[in-house]
Design a protein around this motif. Structure first.
Motif, PDB file in Angstrom:
ATOM      1  N   LEU A 124      11.438  -4.647  -5.009  1.00  0.00           N
ATOM      2  CA  LEU A 124      10.441  -5.399  -5.764  1.00  0.00           C
ATOM      3  C   LEU A 124       9.858  -6.526  -4.920  1.00  0.00           C
ATOM      4  N   TYR A 125      10.719  -7.215  -4.170  1.00  0.00           N
ATOM      5  CA  TYR A 125      10.245  -8.291  -3.301  1.00  0.00           C
ATOM      6  C   TYR A 125       9.310  -7.733  -2.223  1.00  0.00           C
ATOM      7  N   THR A 126       9.651  -6.560  -1.683  1.00  0.00           N
ATOM      8  CA  THR A 126       8.805  -5.925  -0.670  1.00  0.00           C
ATOM      9  C   THR A 126       7.453  -5.550  -1.243  1.00  0.00           C
ATOM     10  N   LEU A 127       7.443  -5.067  -2.480  1.00  0.00           N
ATOM     11  CA  LEU A 127       6.178  -4.726  -3.136  1.00  0.00           C
ATOM     12  C   LEU A 127       5.292  -5.957  -3.275  1.00  0.00           C
ATOM     13  N   ILE A 128       5.912  -7.091  -3.599  1.00  0.00           N
ATOM     14  CA  ILE A 128       5.158  -8.343  -3.694  1.00  0.00           C
ATOM     15  C   ILE A 128       4.531  -8.687  -2.349  1.00  0.00           C
ATOM     16  N   GLN A 129       5.302  -8.488  -1.273  1.00  0.00           N
ATOM     17  CA  GLN A 129       4.786  -8.777   0.065  1.00  0.00           C
ATOM     18  C   GLN A 129       3.642  -7.827   0.433  1.00  0.00           C
ATOM     19  N   LEU A 130       3.828  -6.542   0.138  1.00  0.00           N
ATOM     20  CA  LEU A 130       2.828  -5.544   0.526  1.00  0.00           C
ATOM     21  C   LEU A 130       1.520  -5.718  -0.237  1.00  0.00           C
ATOM     22  N   THR A 131       1.605  -6.170  -1.479  1.00  0.00           N
ATOM     23  CA  THR A 131       0.394  -6.325  -2.282  1.00  0.00           C
ATOM     24  C   THR A 131      -0.265  -7.690  -2.107  1.00  0.00           C
ATOM     25  N   GLY A 132       0.432  -8.614  -1.439  1.00  0.00           N
ATOM     26  CA  GLY A 132      -0.163  -9.906  -1.155  1.00  0.00           C
ATOM     27  C   GLY A 132      -0.185 -10.870  -2.317  1.00  0.00           C
ATOM     28  N   THR A 133       0.578 -10.593  -3.371  1.00  0.00           N
ATOM     29  CA  THR A 133       0.566 -11.478  -4.540  1.00  0.00           C
ATOM     30  C   THR A 133       1.330 -12.771  -4.312  1.00  0.00           C
ATOM     31  N   HIS A 134       1.976 -12.900  -3.154  1.00  0.00           N
ATOM     32  CA  HIS A 134       2.744 -14.115  -2.876  1.00  0.00           C
ATOM     33  C   HIS A 134       1.886 -15.211  -2.253  1.00  0.00           C
ATOM     34  N   ILE A 181     -10.125   4.146  -6.286  1.00  0.00           N
ATOM     35  CA  ILE A 181     -10.232   2.708  -6.513  1.00  0.00           C
ATOM     36  C   ILE A 181      -9.638   1.985  -5.317  1.00  0.00           C
ATOM     37  N   ILE A 182     -10.436   1.135  -4.704  1.00  0.00           N
ATOM     38  CA  ILE A 182      -9.954   0.292  -3.612  1.00  0.00           C
ATOM     39  C   ILE A 182      -9.625  -1.074  -4.190  1.00  0.00           C
ATOM     40  N   VAL A 183      -8.373  -1.484  -4.016  1.00  0.00           N
ATOM     41  CA  VAL A 183      -7.922  -2.781  -4.524  1.00  0.00           C
ATOM     42  C   VAL A 183      -7.713  -3.712  -3.330  1.00  0.00           C
ATOM     43  N   LEU A 184      -8.464  -4.797  -3.307  1.00  0.00           N
ATOM     44  CA  LEU A 184      -8.389  -5.736  -2.189  1.00  0.00           C
ATOM     45  C   LEU A 184      -7.986  -7.114  -2.684  1.00  0.00           C
ATOM     46  N   ARG A 185      -7.174  -7.775  -1.905  1.00  0.00           N
ATOM     47  CA  ARG A 185      -6.917  -9.200  -2.114  1.00  0.00           C
ATOM     48  C   ARG A 185      -7.526  -9.944  -0.942  1.00  0.00           C
ATOM     49  N   ILE A 186      -8.420 -10.877  -1.257  1.00  0.00           N
ATOM     50  CA  ILE A 186      -9.099 -11.636  -0.214  1.00  0.00           C
ATOM     51  C   ILE A 186      -8.733 -13.104  -0.343  1.00  0.00           C
TER      52      ILE A 186
END
Length: 216
Positions: A124-134, A181-186
């Motif tokens: 779960l922590y890795t998923l947070i890192q990969l998605t950039g929500t941290h 769907i392309i999901v981007l965090r900028i």
């Protein structure tokens, strides 16, 4: 990302002839939920969870609980054989192992020896890192045709604003194989200019969808 990048190497283990009482003590002392059971060569022969230990412990509801139950050897309650992974396995692939087998822990084995452990919390922590929500960022979801070249087109629009892209994910659009769907965090707290640029380029924004299009 590889398993060796997220696994814990300081594994708490027990031999098969250890008692349930010893396992209970280690689970409580180290605040862990799983203990790999290893032989003299550090090969994984079983695994015990906090639930296994709890189920094997005397019930607190009994007037006279039999404490001798805690003196039983750990191999009597361990799960075996054990699913394991390799340090060079991809994290994305072992996520499927967690899901399909409904498990919460995977020992990491190399050359038949235990070298680490990965838990669902690590995943779960890795998923947070990969998605950039941290990190502080804005999320944008863009519907694009499922054809080559769409991702660089979208990212080039963002780059013209001199904004860093924190993460990129791509997944299917509902049941329509013609779109993705392309999901981007900028890295910006004001995505409005980028959203307007994407709309002007002809893209449909699924999120945010509450920012009005510019009036012509």
């Amino acid at each position: 990302m590889l398993v060796e990048e997220i696994m814990k190497t300081d594994c708490i283990t027990l031999p098969p002839n250890a008692t349930i009482k010893e396992a209970l003590h280690l689970l409580q002392e180290h605040r862990i939920r799983h203990i790999p059971i290893v032989d003299d060569h550090y090969r994984v022969i079983g695994i015990v969870s906090d639930r296994d230990v709890r189920d094997a412990s005397p019930s607190i509801l009994l007037k006279e609980p039999n404490e001798d139950d805690l003196l039983n050897e750990i191999h009597t309650i361990m799960s075996s054989p054990v699913l394991t992974v390799h340090p060079l396995d991809f994290v994305e692939e072992i996520a499927k192992v967690f899901y399909e087998n409904e498990i919460a822990c995977l020992p990491v084995v190399q050359h038949d020896r235990l070298v680490g452990i990965v838990t669902e919390k690590d995943m779960l922590y890795t998923l947070i890192q990969l998605t950039g929500t941290h990190v502080q960022s804005s999320l944008i979801e863009v519907k694009v045709p499922d054809i080559p070249g769409e991702l660089p087109k979208v990212t080039s629009i963002i780059s013209k604003r001199n904004l860093n892209i924190v993460s990129v994910l791509i997944y299917p659009y509902k049941n329509d194989p013609n779109y993705k769907i392309i999901v981007l965090r900028i890295r910006t707290m004001n995505p409005t200019p980028v959203i307007q640029d994407l709309r002007q380029a002809g893209y449909k924004l699924l999120w945010p969808n509450n920012i009005p299009e510019p009036k012509i």
